[in-house]
Design an enzyme around this catalytic site. Structure first.
Site, short mmCIF file in Angstrom:
data_model
loop_
_atom_site.label_atom_id
_atom_site.label_comp_id
_atom_site.label_asym_id
_atom_site.label_seq_id
_atom_site.Cartn_x
_atom_site.Cartn_y
_atom_site.Cartn_z
CG ASP A 46 0.92 -6.18 5.24
OD1 ASP A 46 -0.20 -6.70 5.16
OD2 ASP A 46 1.18 -5.22 6.01
CG ASN A 102 -6.98 -11.46 9.50
OD1 ASN A 102 -6.76 -12.50 10.13
ND2 ASN A 102 -6.06 -10.53 9.31
CD GLN A 109 -12.09 -8.81 5.93
OE1 GLN A 109 -12.93 -9.54 6.46
NE2 GLN A 109 -12.03 -8.62 4.63
CB VAL A 111 -8.44 -4.01 3.59
CG1 VAL A 111 -8.75 -3.64 2.14
CG2 VAL A 111 -7.42 -3.04 4.20
CG HIS A 115 -6.58 -8.96 2.11
ND1 HIS A 115 -7.75 -8.27 2.38
CD2 HIS A 115 -5.90 -9.01 3.28
CE1 HIS A 115 -7.77 -7.93 3.65
NE2 HIS A 115 -6.65 -8.37 4.23
CG HIS A 117 -2.53 -11.44 5.78
ND1 HIS A 117 -1.93 -10.25 6.13
CD2 HIS A 117 -3.87 -11.24 5.90
CE1 HIS A 117 -2.87 -9.36 6.47
NE2 HIS A 117 -4.06 -9.94 6.34
P1 5GP Z 1 -6.46 -7.27 7.18
O1 5GP Z 1 -6.24 -6.70 8.57
O2 5GP Z 1 -7.65 -6.62 6.52
O3 5GP Z 1 -6.49 -8.76 7.13
O4 5GP Z 1 -5.16 -6.89 6.37
C1 5GP Z 1 -4.95 -5.65 5.79
C2 5GP Z 1 -3.47 -5.52 5.57
O5 5GP Z 1 -3.24 -4.47 4.65
C3 5GP Z 1 -2.67 -5.20 6.84
O6 5GP Z 1 -1.73 -6.23 7.11
C4 5GP Z 1 -2.00 -3.86 6.52
O7 5GP Z 1 -0.67 -3.78 7.02
C5 5GP Z 1 -2.05 -3.83 4.99
N1 5GP Z 1 -2.13 -2.48 4.45
C6 5GP Z 1 -2.98 -1.50 4.84
N2 5GP Z 1 -2.77 -0.38 4.11
C7 5GP Z 1 -1.74 -0.68 3.26
C8 5GP Z 1 -1.06 0.09 2.26
O8 5GP Z 1 -1.34 1.25 2.00
N3 5GP Z 1 -0.07 -0.54 1.58
C9 5GP Z 1 0.27 -1.85 1.83
N4 5GP Z 1 1.26 -2.38 1.08
N5 5GP Z 1 -0.35 -2.59 2.76
C10 5GP Z 1 -1.34 -2.02 3.47
#
Ligand code: 5GP
Length: 130
Positions: A46, A102, A109, A111, A115, A117
């Site tokens: 992340d 999430n 969430q 993205v 996925h 974490h």
């Molecule tokens: P969500 O909030 O959808 O559960 O998690 C998305 C995760 O993707 C976040 O923890 C964020 O830090 C990670 N993330 C977003 N953009 C990028 C990226 O460009 N590269 C990486 N490695 N992680 C990302």
């Protein structure tokens, strides 16, 4: 916008859409540290880590937006994600880990390509006690 790797995804109605940020990392279109790859899943570090180990385990398919859809549609793929999480924990965090999904914007969430974490060495992080 160009698709140098020709990667596109179809949503549930079959419409084509741009690849997710995670798919772009897998294809090398944007940089990212790939920690693990199997035939169906991959894992990246992340970009904003919340613990010493903070990886994201992601199916290669963009078919499922969240774990609710994934569990209903392909429970075996969900099991593959859990196995990958354990493999990461074994490699980077002494075999123990926290798994977080999430689901929906109101749950954090951002993205919408499912996925998990994977967090390890929690005592070193701000997640202590939760
Ligand atoms: P969500 O909030 O959808 O559960 O998690 C998305 C995760 O993707 C976040 O923890 C964020 O830090 C990670 N993330 C977003 N953009 C990028 C990226 O460009 N590269 C990486 N490695 N992680 C990302």
């Amino acid at each position: 916008m160009s698709h140098s790797f020709g990667v596109v995804a179809a949503d549930r109605l079959g419409r084509m859409s741009d690849p997710s940020i995670f798919t772009r990392i897998l294809t090398g279109e944007i940089p990212g540290e790939i920690l693990l790859e199997t035939d169906r899943v991959f894992a990246i570090r992340d970009i904003n880590p919340q613990a010493p180990l903070h990886a994201l385990v992601i199916p290669k398919s963009e078919q499922y937006r969240d774990v609710t859809e994934l569990a209903a549609g392909d429970p075996e793929l969900l099991a593959d994600m859990v196995a990958a999480a354990k493999e990461l924990a074994d490699a980077y965090a002494g075999g123990e880990y926290r798994l977080i999904f999430n689901n929906g914007a109101r749950a954090g969430q951002t993205v919408f390509h499912v996925h998990a974490h994977v967090l390890g060495d929690i005592e070193e992080s701000k997640l202590v006690g939760f």
